[in-house]
Design a protein around this motif. Structure first.
Motif, PDB file in Angstrom:
ATOM      1  N   ASP A  11     -38.434  25.946 -24.306  1.00  0.00           N
ATOM      2  CA  ASP A  11     -38.550  25.528 -22.806  1.00  0.00           C
ATOM      3  C   ASP A  11     -38.773  24.213 -23.010  1.00  0.00           C
ATOM      4  OD1 ASP A  11     -41.465  24.838 -21.041  1.00  0.00           O
ATOM      5  OD2 ASP A  11     -39.751  26.033 -20.058  1.00  0.00           O
ATOM      6  N   ASP A  32     -47.206  23.545 -16.967  1.00  0.00           N
ATOM      7  CA  ASP A  32     -46.257  24.718 -17.494  1.00  0.00           C
ATOM      8  C   ASP A  32     -47.056  26.054 -17.412  1.00  0.00           C
ATOM      9  OD1 ASP A  32     -43.707  25.356 -19.237  1.00  0.00           O
ATOM     10  OD2 ASP A  32     -45.502  26.006 -20.348  1.00  0.00           O
ATOM     11  N   LYS A  44     -38.878  29.985 -17.285  1.00  0.00           N
ATOM     12  CA  LYS A  44     -39.057  29.135 -18.562  1.00  0.00           C
ATOM     13  C   LYS A  44     -37.813  29.680 -19.611  1.00  0.00           C
ATOM     14  CE  LYS A  44     -43.876  29.131 -18.730  1.00  0.00           C
ATOM     15  NZ  LYS A  44     -45.220  29.128 -19.394  1.00  0.00           N
TER      16      LYS A  44
END
Length: 154
Positions: free
Chosen positions: A84, A144, A153
């Motif tokens: 990610d 996140d 992601k």
């Protein structure tokens, strides 16, 4: 990606600190007013963020240094495994900040802080670029965790 960010951040952080401590010699010279609300001054921080957990002994200094090394290894492993981008950037920034302040703690025995933000009678704590990296990285981790969907992601 995490290594690149960590190295760039570490070099930038240490370059400014070297200028503040050894080239301008802030301890011997007056603070520099950059803006009406922003000064460059020298503060030696023997603790962690916001001056918490002040350590005046060698044991405390080395305990914080060892903690920084262990945390940096953990962050490195986590960042190296992630695919990610936001997570990698966030961890790279946190690692850069941890390494920058860790180098200070090992070399000087304390962290070099030099940015003083103030408005009127309000005075924020004195911080450095490494602290900014850590805060921005932490904000990225929070974003996140709470706002990026698992499907986004990958």
């Amino acid at each position: 990606m995490i290594a690149t960010l960590a190295v760039i951040g570490l070099v930038l952080d240490q370059a400014v600190k070297i200028w503040v401590v050894h080239i301008y010699r802030m301890a011997e010279n007056p603070p520099i007013s950059l803006l009406p609300f922003l000064d460059i001054i020298l503060v030696w921080n023997r603790g962690v963020s916001y001056g918490l957990f002040q350590q005046d002994s060698d044991f405390g200094r080395w305990a914080l240094a060892i903690f920084t090394v262990l945390a940096s290894v953990f962050i490195w492993i986590w960042g190296a495994k992630t695919k990610d981008k936001l997570l990698a950037v966030s961890l790279g920034l946190i690692l850069a900040g941890a390494l920058g302040n860790g180098v200070d703690r090992i070399y000087y025995g304390m962290v070099v802080d030099y940015v003083h933000f103030h408005v009127g009678t309000f005075s924020w704590y004195v911080f450095n670029i490494a602290d900014v990296f850590i805060v921005v990285g932490a904000i990225g981790l929070i974003y996140d965790s709470f706002f990026v969907k698992k499907s986004e992601k990958s």
